[in-house]
Design a protein around this motif. Structure first.
Motif, mmCIF file in Angstrom:
data_model
loop_
_atom_site.group_PDB
_atom_site.id
_atom_site.type_symbol
_atom_site.label_atom_id
_atom_site.label_comp_id
_atom_site.label_asym_id
_atom_site.label_seq_id
_atom_site.Cartn_x
_atom_site.Cartn_y
_atom_site.Cartn_z
ATOM 1 N N LEU A 1 12.074 -2.849 5.745
ATOM 2 C CA LEU A 1 11.623 -2.360 4.447
ATOM 3 C C LEU A 1 12.490 -1.214 3.954
ATOM 4 O O LEU A 1 12.783 -1.099 2.762
ATOM 5 C CB LEU A 1 10.159 -1.913 4.562
ATOM 6 C CG LEU A 1 9.405 -1.663 3.257
ATOM 7 C CD1 LEU A 1 9.411 -2.896 2.379
ATOM 8 C CD2 LEU A 1 7.987 -1.225 3.553
ATOM 9 N N GLN B 1 2.545 -1.537 1.027
ATOM 10 C CA GLN B 1 3.177 -0.223 0.884
ATOM 11 C C GLN B 1 3.168 0.232 -0.569
ATOM 12 O O GLN B 1 2.843 1.386 -0.864
ATOM 13 C CB GLN B 1 4.615 -0.294 1.395
ATOM 14 C CG GLN B 1 5.266 1.061 1.588
ATOM 15 C CD GLN B 1 4.643 1.836 2.743
ATOM 16 O OE1 GLN B 1 4.481 1.293 3.827
ATOM 17 N NE2 GLN B 1 4.292 3.084 2.507
ATOM 18 N N ALA C 1 5.356 -5.072 2.459
ATOM 19 C CA ALA C 1 5.892 -4.406 1.271
ATOM 20 C C ALA C 1 4.834 -4.309 0.180
ATOM 21 O O ALA C 1 4.729 -3.291 -0.518
ATOM 22 C CB ALA C 1 7.117 -5.163 0.760
ATOM 23 N N PHE D 1 5.923 -9.430 -4.388
ATOM 24 C CA PHE D 1 6.101 -9.441 -2.926
ATOM 25 C C PHE D 1 5.166 -10.455 -2.258
ATOM 26 O O PHE D 1 5.562 -11.144 -1.316
ATOM 27 C CB PHE D 1 5.851 -8.043 -2.356
ATOM 28 C CG PHE D 1 6.950 -7.062 -2.660
ATOM 29 C CD1 PHE D 1 8.263 -7.493 -2.813
ATOM 30 C CD2 PHE D 1 6.679 -5.708 -2.787
ATOM 31 C CE1 PHE D 1 9.284 -6.590 -3.087
ATOM 32 C CE2 PHE D 1 7.698 -4.799 -3.060
ATOM 33 C CZ PHE D 1 9.000 -5.245 -3.218
ATOM 34 N N HIS E 1 15.815 -2.184 2.203
ATOM 35 C CA HIS E 1 15.763 -2.871 0.907
ATOM 36 C C HIS E 1 16.784 -2.242 -0.035
ATOM 37 O O HIS E 1 16.793 -1.024 -0.225
ATOM 38 C CB HIS E 1 14.351 -2.755 0.322
ATOM 39 C CG HIS E 1 14.081 -3.727 -0.790
ATOM 40 N ND1 HIS E 1 14.725 -3.661 -2.007
ATOM 41 C CD2 HIS E 1 13.252 -4.801 -0.859
ATOM 42 C CE1 HIS E 1 14.285 -4.636 -2.787
ATOM 43 N NE2 HIS E 1 13.390 -5.345 -2.104
#
Length: 761
Positions: free
Chosen positions: A751, A349, A346, A63, A754
């Protein structure tokens, strides 16, 4: 999985449109890894096995790499897919794919009609090398197999659901399929077919491999309505003045007054084409001379036409394209910044899921961040700036602040000066590191160029055998010795690293060493200053040829003055930035050239053949060309444009370039309309609209945007700051103040959409 080459200043190879910032509601693919997030309190709870920790690290690494390269994060995130993804975007893989695209495009120069001949002039062209059947076809099939593998990897990484939505990948599939079918037909016909459809489709491989080229095409598509309105005005302008011209220059009873009618306004198509060429100023003032010689008042008609069409409507077209181009750049930067923020969000996260904390605010352990950064592929100065983390844990805001370094370009810092203990050496260091030494060097370089110009003027009427090259050689030796002295004292003052940290010093030093090597070679070879030696009969190169090479290098070295003059440095840095930022536009131009060259060969190959008896002599003046046919002044034949034809791919490229410049392009239109059909003019007009009107205006827009930005920033800077500005300039910085940061809600929304990283509210 897109890489914005313009924004990073690098070409990263294959890039697909695997989703956009706006996005849509994505559904998960079977077998994809499931994660669960409680976003209301931004808590993360995951059922993990022993491999989860390493998987989170891999996901964060990918990412962040996506964020660095402005790529979309909408791809598979399981362990095996991540390894395949990183391998696909590795340097060797992307370079291999780029090389494959280059090879398949270059096949056009070797395939029949081959361009492998010294001259393209049909009057003296030797038979070109024709490869045997199966040679180029084998290379092409290898390239097609690589493209099939590329398509398979891209399709797997984004998943079937995303593949069905991606028009570029669908087009990629169709182009590969048609190319393979056409290849099979070609081999079955023993390479004897005239029309190869796959040749026309090859530029698509270059287009689909660059996300920025796709964005440029979208920009052009969005600009078309505004361009169409101006083109309609131009068409109306042309038609109006065509009718007025036919009324003004109608055929009369007096043959002496019919010159304008006979040459330019005989029919409606002739009148229209004459004024269209006048719009580009290519036939000015020829088009008005017959009428102007009769009555000077007729000049008002042509001047009015040029002022309205050339200076008003054409420049209005440039303004429209520039305005749309600026909007396109801003939108591109906005999309790229959004992708970078989403990639960083991302990464945070998945890293926050690595720990066991269930706090009100998600945090990431610094050890995890450092572990990720050790695996991420990035430039060293980014890694150094990012890894300066002091706290044990990092919150979301701190995590984002760490990666703000990605939005900054590298500022080159020069190493410190060497320290000398001796007071005498210290005083010498101050003298030799002073700016006035550079000024003196520029003055000496100017004096050297003036000496060369003086000698060239004095010897302009002499042959190379009559020239006294020894005198010029001795003069050059004195200057080269000073250049060597200047280089040595600068190395003494700045040190090796300090000397090499300045680009103009590298330029100076390289040319000085090269000049010194040539000078030593000349002295060893010809034992100067023995002026009685006959250099023309000794060695691989004569003395004059070697001296000429030295003089060319000295003149080239005079460019060292550019960084020391503020405005010149600003212009030069703008040109250097164009090399970095113009790659997508150059790619579009390559595609357009390729397509029109292929069409030109299909339509006009062998159409123009020189009459029997024509030949090219060593002196190409009209008095020494023997012909058995009469030629009208200003025509293709009279101007000797025979090498400009569509008989092979290389010749077609050169002819298209000549037409794009619009100097005497009417001669090509006239010739091909006479040798083929009047409809051939449509081909040349379309090429003029595409290249000279569209692409050249896009090029002007890029220059304007780049230069205006630098001019505004450097207006209050000194000369020494201009080089620093060049290091800071990038497209995202040019529009940084106008870009809006995405909100946390927007990032979380994207997000959760996705397709392979499933989140639950």
């Amino acid at each position: 999985m897109e890489t914005d080459s313009l924004l990073t200043g690098t070409v990263n190879g294959a890039s697909g449109d695997y989703g956009s910032w706006s996005g849509s509601d994505h559904r998960g693919a079977p077998g994809s890894r499931r994660m669960s997030y409680s976003v209301a309190r931004e808590l993360c709870s995951v059922e993990r096995d022993s491999d989860d920790e390493d998987l989170y690290i891999q996901q964060a690494v990918v990412f962040i790499e996506d964020a660095i390269q402005y790529r979309s994060i909408y791809h598979r995130v399981d362990a095996s897919s991540l390894r395949l993804y990183r391998w696909y975007y590795s340097r060797i893989c992307q370079w291999s794919l780029g090389l494959t695209i280059a090879v398949v495009l270059l096949l056009a120069f070797v395939e029949r009609p081959s361009s492998l001949s010294v001259s393209s002039d049909p009057r003296n062209r030797s038979p070109s090398f024709e490869p045997p059947c199966g040679f180029t076809e084998s290379i092409e099939m290898i390239c097609l197999i690589i493209f099939c593998l590329d398509l398979a990897v891209k399709s797997y990484l984004i998943g079937w659901e995303e593949l069905r939505k991606n028009k570029w990948l669908i087009g990629y599939t169709v182009v590969i399929s048609v190319s393979i079918i056409d290849w099979v037909l070609s081999v079955s016909m023993e390479c004897d077919e005239r029309l190869r459809v796959r040749r026309l489709l090859r530029p698509f491989f270059l287009l689909q491999n660059s996300s920025l080229m796709k964005k440029t095409l979208k920009c052009i598509k969005r600009t078309l309505p505004e361009i169409a309105s101006v083109i309609l005005l131009l068409a109306l302008h042309l038609c109006l003045f065509t009718m007025i011209g036919m009324l003004l220059f109608a055929k009369t009873e007096d043959p002496k007054k019919n010159g304008e009618w006979e040459l330019h306004f005989r029919t409606m198509p002739d009148s229209l084409m004459s004024l269209l060429v006048l719009l580009t100023t290519a036939n000015n003032p020829d088009v008005m001379i017959p009428a102007y010689s009769l009555n000077r008042g007729y000049s008002i008609f042509f001047i009015t036409f040029s002022v309205i069409g050339t200076y008003c409507l054409m420049n209005l077209l440039t303004a429209i394209i520039y305005n749309q181009f600026r909007g396109y750049l801003l939108m591109s930067v906005q999309t790229s910044i959004n992708r970078r923020r989403l990639g960083i969000r991302a990464a945070f996260q998945v890293l926050s899921c690595q720990g066991d904390q269930q706090a009100a605010e998600e945090r990431v352990h610094v050890d995890a961040v450092l572990k990720v950064m050790s695996r991420v592929k990035m430039k060293s100065y980014y890694r150094t700036a990012i890894t300066t983390v002091r706290d044990d844990t990092t919150s979301l805001s701190q995590f984002r602040k760490i990666f703000d370094e990605l939005d900054k370009d590298c500022i080159k810092e020069h190493p410190p000066l060497p320290q000398y203990r001796s007071p005498a050496l210290q005083r010498l260091q101050v003298i030799f590191s002073h700016y006035y030494l550079t000024v003196l060097g520029n003055a000496v370089a100017l004096a050297n160029v003036v000496c060369i110009c003086t000698v060239l003027v004095l010897n302009s009427e002499k042959s190379t055998a009559e020239r006294d090259s020894c005198v010029l050689e001795i003069i050059n030796l004195c200057f080269i010795l000073y250049y060597l002295f200047e280089m040595c004292v600068k190395i003494f003052a700045f040190g090796w690293l300090g000397y090499l940290s300045y680009r103009n010093n590298i330029f100076d030093g390289f040319l000085t060493i090269l000049l010194l090597a040539l000078q030593i070679t000349i002295f060893i070879t010809y034992r100067l200053p023995n002026s009685q030696w006959d250099p023309s009969s000794h060695g691989v190169m004569s003395l004059w040829e070697m001296v000429r090479l030295v003089n060319m290098l000295i003149v080239f070295r005079f460019l060292r003055i550019i960084p020391d003059i503020k405005l010149m440095a600003l212009v030069a840095s703008t040109l250097l930035d164009l090399v970095k930022n113009l790659r997508a536009f150059a790619g579009i131009l390559v595609v357009v050239y390729y397509v029109f060259a292929v069409f030109g060969i299909w339509l006009f190959e062998g159409a123009i053949k020189p009459p029997a008896g024509t030949s090219v002599l060593s002196n190409t003046s009209m008095e020494n060309i023997t012909t058995n046919f009469s030629m009208e002044c200003g025509t293709y034949e009279q101007l000797g444009y025979w090498p400009n034809n569509f008989d092979d791919f290389a010749a077609a490229i050169i002819l298209l370039y000549d037409v794009m410049i619009v100097n005497n392009w009417q001669a090509f239109m006239d010739a091909y309309s006479r040798y083929t059909t009047e409809w051939s003019k449509i081909y040349f007009v379309c090429w003029w609209l595409t290249s000279s009107v569209m692409w050249v205006n896009l090029f002007v827009a890029l220059i304007l945007e780049n230069f205006i930005y630098k001019w505004d920033r450097s207006h209050s800077c000194s000369v020494t700051d201009v080089e620093r500005i060049r290091y800071e300039t990038s497209v995202q910085l040019m529009f940084r103040e106008q870009v809006q940061e995405p909100t946390e809600e927007e990032l979380l929304c994207q997000l959760h959409q996705h397709p392979h990283l499933h989140l639950q509210w």
